[in-house]
Scaffold this motif. Structure first.
Motif, mmCIF file in Angstrom:
data_model
loop_
_atom_site.group_PDB
_atom_site.id
_atom_site.type_symbol
_atom_site.label_atom_id
_atom_site.label_comp_id
_atom_site.label_asym_id
_atom_site.label_seq_id
_atom_site.Cartn_x
_atom_site.Cartn_y
_atom_site.Cartn_z
ATOM 1 N N PHE A 179 1.017 -1.151 0.009
ATOM 2 C CA PHE A 179 -0.025 0.090 0.122
ATOM 3 C C PHE A 179 0.878 1.193 -0.114
ATOM 4 C CE2 PHE A 179 -3.635 -2.741 1.516
ATOM 5 C CZ PHE A 179 -4.607 -2.377 0.603
ATOM 6 N N GLN A 180 1.886 1.433 0.618
ATOM 7 C CA GLN A 180 3.078 2.320 0.630
ATOM 8 C C GLN A 180 3.133 2.770 -0.678
ATOM 9 O OE1 GLN A 180 5.793 1.290 3.676
ATOM 10 N NE2 GLN A 180 4.477 1.782 5.496
ATOM 11 N N ALA A 181 3.563 1.425 -1.466
ATOM 12 C CA ALA A 181 4.116 1.677 -2.829
ATOM 13 C C ALA A 181 3.098 2.833 -3.715
ATOM 14 C CB ALA A 181 4.680 0.411 -3.517
ATOM 15 N N ALA A 182 1.867 2.439 -3.439
ATOM 16 C CA ALA A 182 1.022 3.087 -4.284
ATOM 17 C C ALA A 182 0.776 4.562 -3.367
ATOM 18 C CB ALA A 182 -0.310 2.596 -4.262
ATOM 19 N N ASN A 183 1.201 5.083 -2.212
ATOM 20 C CA ASN A 183 0.649 6.218 -1.732
ATOM 21 C C ASN A 183 0.886 7.226 -2.569
ATOM 22 O OD1 ASN A 183 -0.279 4.582 0.291
ATOM 23 N ND2 ASN A 183 1.262 4.750 1.600
ATOM 24 N N VAL A 184 2.102 7.424 -3.223
ATOM 25 C CA VAL A 184 2.702 8.432 -3.865
ATOM 26 C C VAL A 184 1.713 8.908 -5.136
ATOM 27 C CG1 VAL A 184 4.139 7.023 -5.721
ATOM 28 C CG2 VAL A 184 4.856 9.398 -4.897
ATOM 29 N N LEU A 185 0.711 7.752 -5.600
ATOM 30 C CA LEU A 185 0.034 8.088 -6.687
ATOM 31 C C LEU A 185 -1.207 9.214 -6.235
ATOM 32 C CD1 LEU A 185 -0.468 4.461 -8.038
ATOM 33 C CD2 LEU A 185 1.345 6.148 -8.729
ATOM 34 N N TYR A 186 -1.105 9.183 -5.021
ATOM 35 C CA TYR A 186 -2.315 10.354 -4.425
ATOM 36 C C TYR A 186 -1.891 11.876 -4.388
ATOM 37 C CZ TYR A 186 -5.200 6.300 -3.416
ATOM 38 O OH TYR A 186 -5.995 5.260 -3.510
ATOM 39 N N ASN A 187 -0.526 12.082 -4.810
ATOM 40 C CA ASN A 187 -0.104 13.373 -4.724
ATOM 41 C C ASN A 187 1.103 13.700 -5.558
ATOM 42 O OD1 ASN A 187 1.929 12.615 -2.661
ATOM 43 N ND2 ASN A 187 0.651 13.077 -0.949
ATOM 44 N N ALA A 188 2.278 13.315 -5.120
ATOM 45 C CA ALA A 188 3.272 14.096 -5.327
ATOM 46 C C ALA A 188 3.585 14.171 -7.021
ATOM 47 C CB ALA A 188 4.639 13.227 -5.063
ATOM 48 N N PRO A 189 3.284 12.948 -7.780
ATOM 49 C CA PRO A 189 3.376 13.134 -9.395
ATOM 50 C C PRO A 189 2.202 14.028 -10.013
ATOM 51 C CG PRO A 189 2.719 10.939 -8.873
ATOM 52 C CD PRO A 189 2.911 11.774 -7.335
ATOM 53 N N ILE B 100 -0.490 17.185 1.992
ATOM 54 C CA ILE B 100 -0.236 17.574 3.563
ATOM 55 C C ILE B 100 1.002 18.518 3.322
ATOM 56 C CG2 ILE B 100 1.852 15.971 3.433
ATOM 57 C CD1 ILE B 100 1.394 15.475 6.470
ATOM 58 N N ALA B 101 0.716 19.639 4.284
ATOM 59 C CA ALA B 101 1.439 20.966 4.438
ATOM 60 C C ALA B 101 2.781 20.610 5.148
ATOM 61 C CB ALA B 101 0.875 21.872 5.174
ATOM 62 N N SER B 102 3.699 19.820 4.641
ATOM 63 C CA SER B 102 5.023 19.595 5.133
ATOM 64 C C SER B 102 6.273 20.303 4.433
ATOM 65 C CB SER B 102 5.158 18.078 4.786
ATOM 66 O OG SER B 102 5.558 17.866 3.427
ATOM 67 N N ASP B 103 7.475 19.810 4.912
ATOM 68 C CA ASP B 103 8.526 20.616 4.395
ATOM 69 C C ASP B 103 9.000 19.823 3.308
ATOM 70 O OD1 ASP B 103 9.529 18.067 5.887
ATOM 71 O OD2 ASP B 103 10.876 19.209 7.099
ATOM 72 N N GLN B 104 8.378 18.770 2.670
ATOM 73 C CA GLN B 104 8.844 18.084 1.594
ATOM 74 C C GLN B 104 7.939 18.482 0.293
ATOM 75 O OE1 GLN B 104 11.158 15.415 1.170
ATOM 76 N NE2 GLN B 104 11.059 15.957 -0.898
ATOM 77 N N TRP B 105 8.699 19.238 -0.717
ATOM 78 C CA TRP B 105 8.048 19.704 -1.768
ATOM 79 C C TRP B 105 7.526 18.676 -2.535
ATOM 80 C CZ3 TRP B 105 7.217 24.595 -2.000
ATOM 81 C CH2 TRP B 105 6.812 25.312 -3.116
ATOM 82 N N THR B 106 6.300 18.960 -3.140
ATOM 83 C CA THR B 106 5.410 18.178 -3.955
ATOM 84 C C THR B 106 4.462 17.406 -3.123
ATOM 85 O OG1 THR B 106 6.820 16.172 -4.061
ATOM 86 C CG2 THR B 106 7.121 18.055 -5.689
#
Length: 567
Positions: A48-58, A280-286
């Motif tokens: 599930f963690q592998a798919a989590n990025v698909l919900y925001n960063a790209p 999420i409002a974080s310090d990690q861009w994207t």
């Protein structure tokens, strides 16, 4: 294609971009240096963690293009008459268009990597249900990326496998596939995803209902492609079938309070929102939603990170809501207007709530935010805005906003959208319909926001088209309604766009500041003149054209080999 090649390599080399931070508990990801690709995918949680990025960063770099294409081209948002999106004078060098293409191909690359790695790397402890769910999620996101790509650029290359393209070294030789085949690819991918996804997933994650809703929208759009004057009935029937599954079988109902859909606490996980980007409002861009900075009034967030004073809803959109910035009183007949367009005198209890709320006023003493008003259309944006970084964001999310960063989800497909898709699919090629199912959903959407609405007994295409504009305004979707209409009735699509008022008011600021009389406030009219069909497909980025000459407009697209698919 440099962008495709670059981003597919990034996907492989970064091992699914594990370094991106989380968005809520269900989007946790491990740090990049904790695992290798062969030591990952050993548990359900890791998959599930592998798919989590698909919900925001790209999707991050698509945000501005998402706004400008979806609402400025559609005549809902004003950026200035010299802006290429507003005057239909876009070129291949437009930065936001380039970023949009980069982002959408990046999404496709991530989705392909997730699918391939789940299938080849998942360990024996991973359940079949988890593998199916994760692959199904990736297939829906991939389909959504292609849905945007084909509606923005028309014929595009279909890249089914990252590893195949990189292994063959053919990224700069890819040929465009026909629009019909791109739609067929989207449909096949979504229909396969439906067989994998669960009826219910974890909150905020994709499920069968979301896939059914997207299928309905894809089929409705596809129904006009290659047609003249009317739409493909078989595709309309499929749109109706899939929309009916959402309307009649999901158990979902409309959120009673329209504005709740666009607040963090009441909207991020609202069941009406079927597909959303999650931030999420974080310090990690994207990882974050940055739309507030582009749209909120200068000074509105308390962080000096907003510059939306001179951007806002058009006069034409105000007129669609039966509002006029030159009038002293608002009619407030439709609750969607205030939740979409901020106009003089509007009070918002959910903005600047720590000081009692915010009123849109030019009086320095009453303007609690010290915000700057200045747009010549007399209206500013409300959707995509959280407000003060502590007083509002912390109250909603539990943590303050950061510079150019909020937790507010961006909604891509809502239940109300599917309701109107259902009504339009039932209407089909008829002039009007009195079908009870179509009337039920159409009246439900209107009644939610217009207390005085009396149920209508017949609706036309124009009724539905306008209702979609009012319901989804500034949600970056209306342009694609024009694309859909243009497929089979190009002259009507051009006529409606050419009739829009995209100009501004002379002296509106002076009138608000009591320096000029109301009679001196006139419209400085600006209207477009769309005369050729190419205006409905946007230019490929110049870097892609330079790297792959097969993308040029004079190169004919080719059929896709569907025998290469495993579904």
């Amino acid at each position: 294609m440099k962008n495709i090649l670059k981003y597919y390599k990034v996907v492989i080399l970064l091992l699914l971009a594990f370094s991106f931070n989380a968005c809520d508990e269900f989007l946790d990801r491990p740090t990049e240096d904790t695992y290798t690709i062969d030591s990952f995918y050993k548990t359900d949680e890791q998959c599930f963690q592998a798919a989590n990025v698909l919900y925001n960063a790209p999707w991050y770099d698509f945000q501005r293009g998402f706004l400008w294409i979806g609402d400025v081209l559609a005549g809902n948002m004003y950026l200035g008459t010299d802006n290429g999106y507003q005057n239909f004078n876009l070129t291949s060098s437009n930065e936001d268009l380039t970023n949009a293409a980069n982002s959408l191909w990046l999404v496709n690359g991530h989705c392909n990597a997730v699918i391939e790695n789940i299938r080849t790397k998942a360990g024996p402890a991973v359940s079949e249900e988890t593998k199916n769910t994760v692959v199904g999620e990736a297939m829906v996101w991939k389909s959504l990326a292609y849905f945007y790509l084909v509606r923005i650029w028309g014929a595009i290359p279909i890249v089914h496998s990252n590893s195949a393209i990189i292994g063959e070294g053919t990224a700069t030789e890819l040929k465009k596939n026909t629009v019909d085949d791109v739609y067929e690819y989207i449909v096949k991918t979504l229909e396969y995803a439906v067989t994998l996804l669960p009826e219910q997933n974890k909150p905020g994650r994709l499920n069968k209902t979301a896939a059914y809703g997207l299928l309905a929208k894809v089929y409705l759009t596809r129904s006009g492609w290659g047609q003249s004057g009317s739409r493909n009935q078989a595709h309309l029937d499929k749109a109706k079938e899939y929309a009916a599954m959402v309307v009649n079988e999901s158990g979902l109902t409309l959120e009673p309070e329209y504005s709740n859909l666009f607040r963090i606490s009441t909207g991020n996980n609202n069941p009406e929102n079927l597909i959303s980007w999650r931030w999420i409002a974080s310090d990690q861009w994207t990882s974050q939603n940055s739309l507030q900075s582009d749209l909120a009034l200068n000074g509105f967030t308390g962080l000096n990170d907003s510059w939306g004073t001179w951007r806002g809803p058009t006069i034409d959109l105000q007129f669609a809501f039966d509002e006029d910035a030159r009038n002293d009183e608002r009619n407030n007949r439709d609750a969607r207007r205030k939740a979409t367009l901020m106009m003089r005198g509007d009070f918002y209890p959910y903005f600047w709530r720590h000081v009692g709320g915010f009123t849109a006023t030019w009086d320095d003493e009453d303007n609690v935010a010290g915000a700057t008003f200045g747009i010549g259309t007399g209206a500013n944006c409300v959707k995509h805005i959280v407000g003060h970084f502590e007083g509002d964001h912390k109250a909603e999310a539990g943590v303050p906003a950061r510079t150019m960063a909020t937790d507010l989800a961006t909604h891509i497909l809502r239940l109300a959208d599917v309701y109107l898709i259902y009504a339009e699919a039932i209407l089909g090629n008829n002039e009007s319909t009195s079908d009870p199912e179509a009337l039920m959903v159409f009246n439900a959407v209107r009644k939610r926001s217009i207390a005085a609405h009396e149920n209508v007994s017949s609706i036309t295409f124009e009724d539905i088209f306008k209702e979609r504009r009012l319901e989804l305004a500034l949600e970056c979707d209306n342009w694609y309604d024009f694309v859909r209409l243009h497929y089979y009735k190009p002259q009507l699509a051009k006529q409606w766009l050419n009739n829009q008022e995209r100009g501004s008011y002379n002296n509106i600021m002076g009138y608000y500041e009591e320096e000029v009389d109301k009679a001196d406030v006139t419209i400085e009219s600006f209207k477009v003149n769309i005369t050729d069909d190419l205006k409905f497909t946007l230019p490929f980025p110049e870097v892609d054209l330079a790297m792959n000459p097969n993308l040029r407009s004079d190169v004919e697209p080719v059929p896709f080999d569907f025998s290469t698919l495993e579904y």
